[in-house]
Motif scaffolding. Structure first.
Motif, PDB file in Angstrom:
ATOM      1  N   LYS A  14     130.812  60.732  -8.159  1.00 53.80           N
ATOM      2  CA  LYS A  14     130.757  61.374  -9.661  1.00 53.80           C
ATOM      3  C   LYS A  14     131.067  60.075 -10.802  1.00 53.80           C
ATOM      4  CE  LYS A  14     129.499  65.150  -9.079  1.00 53.80           C
ATOM      5  NZ  LYS A  14     128.136  65.571  -9.681  1.00 53.80           N
ATOM      6  N   ALA A  15     131.902  59.234 -10.212  1.00 54.83           N
ATOM      7  CA  ALA A  15     132.365  58.003 -11.138  1.00 54.83           C
ATOM      8  C   ALA A  15     131.190  56.928 -11.223  1.00 54.83           C
ATOM      9  CB  ALA A  15     133.623  57.528 -10.507  1.00 54.83           C
ATOM     10  N   ALA A  16     130.549  56.882 -10.240  1.00 51.05           N
ATOM     11  CA  ALA A  16     129.311  56.060 -10.308  1.00 51.05           C
ATOM     12  C   ALA A  16     128.087  56.466 -11.134  1.00 51.05           C
ATOM     13  CB  ALA A  16     128.826  55.712  -8.647  1.00 51.05           C
ATOM     14  N   GLU A  17     127.974  57.783 -10.949  1.00 54.04           N
ATOM     15  CA  GLU A  17     126.992  58.494 -12.045  1.00 54.04           C
ATOM     16  C   GLU A  17     127.395  58.397 -13.174  1.00 54.04           C
ATOM     17  OE1 GLU A  17     126.766  62.277 -10.419  1.00 54.04           O
ATOM     18  OE2 GLU A  17     125.596  61.651  -8.629  1.00 54.04           O
ATOM     19  N   TYR A  18     128.590  58.522 -13.528  1.00 53.61           N
ATOM     20  CA  TYR A  18     129.252  58.520 -14.859  1.00 53.61           C
ATOM     21  C   TYR A  18     129.051  57.004 -15.457  1.00 53.61           C
ATOM     22  CZ  TYR A  18     132.481  57.375 -18.436  1.00 53.61           C
ATOM     23  OH  TYR A  18     133.142  57.035 -19.748  1.00 53.61           O
ATOM     24  N   LEU A  19     129.448  56.139 -14.861  1.00 50.89           N
ATOM     25  CA  LEU A  19     129.307  54.701 -15.225  1.00 50.89           C
ATOM     26  C   LEU A  19     127.648  54.302 -15.614  1.00 50.89           C
ATOM     27  CD1 LEU A  19     131.896  52.974 -12.864  1.00 50.89           C
ATOM     28  CD2 LEU A  19     131.923  53.197 -15.326  1.00 50.89           C
ATOM     29  N   GLU A  20     126.801  54.733 -14.570  1.00 55.13           N
ATOM     30  CA  GLU A  20     125.536  54.251 -14.731  1.00 55.13           C
ATOM     31  C   GLU A  20     124.787  54.842 -15.996  1.00 55.13           C
ATOM     32  OE1 GLU A  20     123.948  55.385 -10.875  1.00 55.13           O
ATOM     33  OE2 GLU A  20     123.661  53.448 -10.325  1.00 55.13           O
ATOM     34  N   ARG A  21     125.374  56.415 -16.468  1.00 54.47           N
ATOM     35  CA  ARG A  21     124.916  57.031 -17.562  1.00 54.47           C
ATOM     36  C   ARG A  21     125.585  56.341 -18.821  1.00 54.47           C
ATOM     37  NH1 ARG A  21     126.697  61.535 -14.732  1.00 54.47           N
ATOM     38  NH2 ARG A  21     128.279  61.813 -16.169  1.00 54.47           N
ATOM     39  N   SER A  22     126.721  55.516 -18.557  1.00 52.60           N
ATOM     40  CA  SER A  22     127.213  54.800 -19.519  1.00 52.60           C
ATOM     41  C   SER A  22     126.821  53.604 -19.741  1.00 52.60           C
ATOM     42  CB  SER A  22     128.892  54.861 -19.621  1.00 52.60           C
ATOM     43  OG  SER A  22     129.183  55.992 -19.337  1.00 52.60           O
ATOM     44  N   GLY A  23     125.929  53.065 -19.001  1.00 53.59           N
ATOM     45  CA  GLY A  23     125.150  51.809 -19.269  1.00 53.59           C
ATOM     46  C   GLY A  23     125.618  50.648 -18.293  1.00 53.59           C
ATOM     47  N   TYR A  24     126.565  50.905 -17.314  1.00 50.54           N
ATOM     48  CA  TYR A  24     127.187  50.010 -16.567  1.00 50.54           C
ATOM     49  C   TYR A  24     125.805  49.788 -15.426  1.00 50.54           C
ATOM     50  CZ  TYR A  24     131.872  50.622 -18.404  1.00 50.54           C
ATOM     51  OH  TYR A  24     132.964  50.881 -19.234  1.00 50.54           O
ATOM     52  N   ARG A  25     125.988  48.610 -14.891  1.00 53.81           N
ATOM     53  CA  ARG A  25     125.265  48.201 -13.596  1.00 53.81           C
ATOM     54  C   ARG A  25     125.905  48.290 -12.578  1.00 53.81           C
ATOM     55  NH1 ARG A  25     123.044  43.142 -11.838  1.00 53.81           N
ATOM     56  NH2 ARG A  25     124.101  42.207 -13.434  1.00 53.81           N
ATOM     57  N   ILE A  26     125.903  48.938 -11.674  1.00 51.44           N
ATOM     58  CA  ILE A  26     126.651  48.999 -10.337  1.00 51.44           C
ATOM     59  C   ILE A  26     126.143  47.952  -9.308  1.00 51.44           C
ATOM     60  CG2 ILE A  26     127.577  50.358  -8.275  1.00 51.44           C
ATOM     61  CD1 ILE A  26     128.559  51.699 -10.934  1.00 51.44           C
ATOM     62  N   LEU A  27     127.008  46.983  -9.277  1.00 54.52           N
ATOM     63  CA  LEU A  27     126.742  46.067  -7.946  1.00 54.52           C
ATOM     64  C   LEU A  27     126.838  46.296  -6.639  1.00 54.52           C
ATOM     65  CD1 LEU A  27     128.116  42.936  -9.802  1.00 54.52           C
ATOM     66  CD2 LEU A  27     125.754  44.040  -9.967  1.00 54.52           C
ATOM     67  N   TRP A  28     128.153  47.088  -6.278  1.00 54.53           N
ATOM     68  CA  TRP A  28     128.570  47.506  -5.130  1.00 54.53           C
ATOM     69  C   TRP A  28     129.569  48.429  -4.952  1.00 54.53           C
ATOM     70  CZ3 TRP A  28     129.363  41.913  -6.318  1.00 54.53           C
ATOM     71  CH2 TRP A  28     128.421  41.333  -5.569  1.00 54.53           C
ATOM     72  N   ARG A  29     129.413  49.575  -3.896  1.00 51.46           N
ATOM     73  CA  ARG A  29     130.399  50.399  -3.796  1.00 51.46           C
ATOM     74  C   ARG A  29     131.066  50.317  -2.436  1.00 51.46           C
ATOM     75  NH1 ARG A  29     127.399  56.074  -4.965  1.00 51.46           N
ATOM     76  NH2 ARG A  29     129.497  56.565  -4.242  1.00 51.46           N
ATOM     77  N   ASP A  30     132.431  50.492  -2.528  1.00 56.52           N
ATOM     78  CA  ASP A  30     133.261  50.267  -1.358  1.00 56.52           C
ATOM     79  C   ASP A  30     133.105  48.907  -0.663  1.00 56.52           C
ATOM     80  OD1 ASP A  30     134.278  52.934  -1.140  1.00 56.52           O
ATOM     81  OD2 ASP A  30     132.475  53.479  -0.339  1.00 56.52           O
TER      82      ASP A  30
END
Length: 122
Positions: A14-30
């Protein structure tokens, strides 16, 4: 798998989805470095953002962000320094906390605390 592990994974999603909707680019999870881990590593404009995600059913016991104590902040600082060195990331660092509270997709509250802390000296 234990229920709290499933809840944590759900909260991180849910946090990753929120960040992507807010314009962040996810590089890594965990992202892991030995026994240390970073829940989400993202880029926001010109900042490398280290995100600690805390997931709870409710806030009855304590506010989720209170679980990011001095020891955890120090651990995140060490892991972030290792990440930057290993991956050659030369960007200003920011440490955020995202709390996810609720019991499912229909009952999900997200609170994003930008620049939530400065890690203790590492």
């Amino acid at each position: 798998m234990a229920e709290h592990n499933d809840r944590g994974r759900w909260g991180e999603q849910k946090a990753a989805e929120y960040l992507e909707r807010s314009g962040y680019r996810i590089l890594w999870r965990d992202w892991r470095c030995g026994h240390r881990d970073i829940d989400i590593v993202a880029v926001d404009a010109d900042h490398l953002v280290i995100v600690e995600v805390k997931t709870r059913h409710n806030n009855d016991y304590m506010e989720p962000e209170q679980a990011v104590d001095a020891r955890k902040r120090r651990s995140l600082g060490i892991a972030a320094a290792q990440l930057a060195a290993t991956c050659g990331m030369d960007m200003p660092l920011r440490f955020d906390i995202i709390t996810v509270t609720g019991t499912g997709d229909d009952d999900c509250r997200i609170n994003h605390i930008e620049d939530a802390f400065t890690p203790m000296q590492y």
